[in-house]
Write a protein that holds these residues in place. Sequence first.
Motif, PDB file in Angstrom:
ATOM      1  N   ASN A   1       0.968  -1.206   0.043  1.00 30.82           N
ATOM      2  CA  ASN A   1       0.044  -0.197   0.014  1.00 30.82           C
ATOM      3  C   ASN A   1       0.778   1.138   0.030  1.00 30.82           C
ATOM      4  OD1 ASN A   1       0.478   0.720   2.957  1.00 30.82           O
ATOM      5  ND2 ASN A   1      -0.527  -1.348   3.289  1.00 30.82           N
ATOM      6  N   GLY A   2       0.236   2.235   0.028  1.00 24.86           N
ATOM      7  CA  GLY A   2       1.175   3.665  -0.133  1.00 24.86           C
ATOM      8  C   GLY A   2       1.707   3.959   1.020  1.00 24.86           C
ATOM      9  N   THR A   3       1.217   3.523   2.329  1.00 25.44           N
ATOM     10  CA  THR A   3       1.809   3.880   3.659  1.00 25.44           C
ATOM     11  C   THR A   3       3.152   3.124   3.845  1.00 25.44           C
ATOM     12  OG1 THR A   3      -0.396   4.189   4.291  1.00 25.44           O
ATOM     13  CG2 THR A   3       1.236   3.858   6.087  1.00 25.44           C
TER      14      THR A   3
ATOM     15  N   LEU B   1       5.749   4.638   1.693  1.00 25.29           N
ATOM     16  CA  LEU B   1       6.346   5.701   2.309  1.00 25.29           C
ATOM     17  C   LEU B   1       7.361   5.276   3.555  1.00 25.29           C
ATOM     18  CD1 LEU B   1       3.114   7.981   2.880  1.00 25.29           C
ATOM     19  CD2 LEU B   1       5.320   8.639   1.772  1.00 25.29           C
TER      20      LEU B   1
ATOM     21  N   THR C   1      -2.764  16.986   3.833  1.00 23.08           N
ATOM     22  CA  THR C   1      -2.411  15.588   3.363  1.00 23.08           C
ATOM     23  C   THR C   1      -2.948  14.816   4.308  1.00 23.08           C
ATOM     24  OG1 THR C   1      -0.676  14.204   2.353  1.00 23.08           O
ATOM     25  CG2 THR C   1      -0.236  15.323   4.645  1.00 23.08           C
ATOM     26  N   PHE C   2      -2.839  13.224   3.816  1.00 22.68           N
ATOM     27  CA  PHE C   2      -3.368  12.217   4.563  1.00 22.68           C
ATOM     28  C   PHE C   2      -2.164  12.072   5.533  1.00 22.68           C
ATOM     29  CE2 PHE C   2      -4.066   7.487   5.343  1.00 22.68           C
ATOM     30  CZ  PHE C   2      -5.117   7.548   5.804  1.00 22.68           C
TER      31      PHE C   2
ATOM     32  N   ALA D   1      -0.657   9.583   6.456  1.00 24.09           N
ATOM     33  CA  ALA D   1       0.571   8.862   6.109  1.00 24.09           C
ATOM     34  C   ALA D   1       1.887   9.614   5.780  1.00 24.09           C
ATOM     35  CB  ALA D   1       0.254   7.801   5.100  1.00 24.09           C
ATOM     36  N   SER D   2       1.443  10.676   5.108  1.00 24.29           N
ATOM     37  CA  SER D   2       2.688  11.534   4.623  1.00 24.29           C
ATOM     38  C   SER D   2       3.764  12.027   5.655  1.00 24.29           C
ATOM     39  CB  SER D   2       2.393  12.511   3.753  1.00 24.29           C
ATOM     40  OG  SER D   2       1.389  12.519   2.968  1.00 24.29           O
TER      41      SER D   2
ATOM     42  N   VAL E   1       3.633  16.913  -1.351  1.00 23.53           N
ATOM     43  CA  VAL E   1       2.660  15.982  -1.668  1.00 23.53           C
ATOM     44  C   VAL E   1       1.953  16.693  -2.699  1.00 23.53           C
ATOM     45  CG1 VAL E   1       0.170  15.211  -0.966  1.00 23.53           C
ATOM     46  CG2 VAL E   1       2.273  15.508   0.598  1.00 23.53           C
TER      47      VAL E   1
ATOM     48  N   ASP F   1       5.337  12.768  -2.628  1.00 24.61           N
ATOM     49  CA  ASP F   1       4.091  11.798  -2.327  1.00 24.61           C
ATOM     50  C   ASP F   1       3.120  12.187  -3.426  1.00 24.61           C
ATOM     51  OD1 ASP F   1       1.499  10.769  -1.751  1.00 24.61           O
ATOM     52  OD2 ASP F   1       1.893  11.082   0.479  1.00 24.61           O
TER      53      ASP F   1
ATOM     54  N   CYS G   1       0.651  10.035  -4.336  1.00 28.51           N
ATOM     55  CA  CYS G   1      -0.482   9.406  -4.299  1.00 28.51           C
ATOM     56  C   CYS G   1      -1.534   9.891  -5.190  1.00 28.51           C
ATOM     57  CB  CYS G   1      -0.850   9.144  -3.002  1.00 28.51           C
ATOM     58  SG  CYS G   1       0.142   7.885  -2.069  1.00 28.51           S
ATOM     59  N   HIS G   2      -1.722  10.886  -5.298  1.00 28.66           N
ATOM     60  CA  HIS G   2      -3.136  11.601  -5.944  1.00 28.66           C
ATOM     61  C   HIS G   2      -2.874  12.087  -7.422  1.00 28.66           C
ATOM     62  CE1 HIS G   2      -4.591  13.452  -1.826  1.00 28.66           C
ATOM     63  NE2 HIS G   2      -4.153  12.259  -1.779  1.00 28.66           N
TER      64      HIS G   2
ATOM     65  N   HIS H   1      -5.149   2.762  -3.632  1.00 34.54           N
ATOM     66  CA  HIS H   1      -6.396   2.443  -2.830  1.00 34.54           C
ATOM     67  C   HIS H   1      -7.561   2.725  -3.955  1.00 34.54           C
ATOM     68  CE1 HIS H   1      -9.888   4.075  -0.451  1.00 34.54           C
ATOM     69  NE2 HIS H   1      -9.386   3.180   0.557  1.00 34.54           N
TER      70      HIS H   1
ATOM     71  N   LYS I   1      -8.186   6.010  -5.659  1.00 40.74           N
ATOM     72  CA  LYS I   1      -7.075   6.668  -6.586  1.00 40.74           C
ATOM     73  C   LYS I   1      -7.464   6.347  -7.961  1.00 40.74           C
ATOM     74  CE  LYS I   1      -4.683   8.120  -2.773  1.00 40.74           C
ATOM     75  NZ  LYS I   1      -5.699   7.621  -1.806  1.00 40.74           N
TER      76      LYS I   1
ATOM     77  N   GLY J   1      -2.610  -1.261  -2.397  1.00 43.19           N
ATOM     78  CA  GLY J   1      -1.547  -1.242  -3.128  1.00 43.19           C
ATOM     79  C   GLY J   1      -0.609  -0.130  -3.385  1.00 43.19           C
TER      80      GLY J   1
ATOM     81  N   TYR K   1      -8.330  17.923   4.039  1.00 44.36           N
ATOM     82  CA  TYR K   1      -8.195  16.861   5.050  1.00 44.36           C
ATOM     83  C   TYR K   1      -8.262  17.483   6.270  1.00 44.36           C
ATOM     84  CZ  TYR K   1      -6.202  13.304   1.796  1.00 44.36           C
ATOM     85  OH  TYR K   1      -5.822  12.401   0.639  1.00 44.36           O
TER      86      TYR K   1
HETATM   87  C1  PLP Z   1      -1.450  11.777   0.206  1.00 46.09           C
HETATM   88  C2  PLP Z   1      -1.604  10.212   0.481  1.00 46.09           C
HETATM   89  N1  PLP Z   1      -0.490   9.679   1.031  1.00 46.09           N
HETATM   90  C3  PLP Z   1      -0.388   8.344   1.418  1.00 46.09           C
HETATM   91  C4  PLP Z   1      -1.521   7.555   1.268  1.00 46.09           C
HETATM   92  C5  PLP Z   1      -1.292   6.278   1.997  1.00 46.09           C
HETATM   93  O1  PLP Z   1      -1.774   5.254   0.801  1.00 46.09           O
HETATM   94  P1  PLP Z   1      -2.540   3.887   1.220  1.00 46.09           P
HETATM   95  O2  PLP Z   1      -3.943   4.233   1.555  1.00 46.09           O
HETATM   96  O3  PLP Z   1      -2.448   3.218   0.098  1.00 46.09           O
HETATM   97  O4  PLP Z   1      -1.744   3.438   2.278  1.00 46.09           O
HETATM   98  C6  PLP Z   1      -2.758   8.168   0.866  1.00 46.09           C
HETATM   99  C7  PLP Z   1      -3.997   7.245   0.888  1.00 46.09           C
HETATM  100  O5  PLP Z   1      -4.944   7.675   1.244  1.00 46.09           O
HETATM  101  C8  PLP Z   1      -2.625   9.449   0.562  1.00 46.09           C
HETATM  102  O6  PLP Z   1      -3.864  10.271  -0.005  1.00 46.09           O
END
Ligand code: PLP
Length: 405
Positions: free
Chosen positions: A57-59, A62, A83-84, A86-87, A133, A159, A161-162, A192, A195, A202, A348
């Motif tokens: 996954n994206g997390t 990172l 941002t989410f 996780a960043s 991001v 980052d 992701c978007h 996700h 996305k 993933g 967010y």
């Molecule tokens: C900007 C950003 N970074 C990181 C993530 C983390 O990705 P994931 O949900 O695949 O772990 C997301 C996902 O929502 C995100 O929007």
Amino acid sequence: MNNSIIPYGKQNITKEDIDAVVEVLKSDYLTQGPKIKEFEDHFAQYIGSKYAVAVSNGTAALHLCTLALGVTEGDKVITSPITFSASANCIRYCGGEVIFSDIDPSNFLLDINKVRALLESSPKGTYSGIIPVDFAGKAVNMEAFRKLADEFSLWIIEDACHAPGSFFTDSNGIRQNCGNGSFAELSIFSFHPVKHIASGEGGMITTNNELLYEKLLKLRTHGITKDPNNYQNSIEFAAGTQTHHNEYPGWYMEMQELGFNYRMTDFQAALGITQLKKANDGLQRRKEIALKYNQAFKNISQIVLPQPELIGEEFFSHAYHLFIIQVENRLEMYNELRKKNIFAQIHYIPVHLMPYYQNLGWKAGDMPLAEAYYKKCLSIPMYPTLSDAEQDYVIETILSLLGKA
Ligand SMILES: Cc1ncc(COP(=O)(O)O)c(C=O)c1O
């Protein structure tokens, strides 16, 4: 009234996707098979990077990036509050300290001038890296961030992701795709379902740096290598008795550092491959939707549009993961839309205001521009399968709530 819920984002799964997944389910490899490399190669080609590493996954992406760059206890890393989580969390996973820096309210991205001011206000060496991001699908000017990072000897994790398929134009007039490895050491993506490319869960890391690439491959799978060229030694398992890799070809492996199981499965990768084929059509449709929202709301004084002035190249460089309007009466609008089956969302809550980060000392007022943005932002439906009729319904409902219909 629309009878079914219109969400803010949604995956687009076709028969081709389903067939590709089923094919893998019938094959010998559910994981660690050939689809992973195939997806990585296609993705790297799409983005324009040398290497790509698929992860769970994206997390996880990172986390592997902060590990590979050697983030450690006390390292200070700068990121955006919009941002989410996780960043920012990936810095904490390695014991680093998250330093938030405010956004540019014109595009909601980390404001490079504020980052510069932060860097200049401390002795060189205070900070280790920056995580910008590409928020909502708007590309960060990574060329400018690279220059700044080089001045202060910092690394960059982008980052993205978007933003698969999003780009900016550099000072030489060259198109630079988000995550293409030209500026950031490492870039990450998420698959996700909301996305652009959905694989269930993933993620992907892209880079042009071979050493980091090799390191990421190892960290993704427990820190293990099966490459004879990289073996460190034979393993002593009892006094005077050793296991040599050449005694057990095909089986021997070495765990050389502390890694994780952050692998993607082959059926997720198969889905990623077929999803990637549709990515450009999806981007095109997102841009049509954005254009229609811009037209519908351009003269409505109660709505602030995401960069309505973007035209031509700039408009088309945006990947429109999210379409975010700003309204004064956000709570009322959010609730009224839900009553009408339109499930808008808010992206967010500023990360520094999350209880976890408040417990680390951050507080309301620290990031005034991010906080002002948060009070008004609303993500309205944006996804390729949003039909014209559904979008018309969203537009009419918003206009009527504002007394403009
Ligand atoms: C900007 C950003 N970074 C990181 C993530 C983390 O990705 P994931 O949900 O695949 O772990 C997301 C996902 O929502 C995100 O929007």
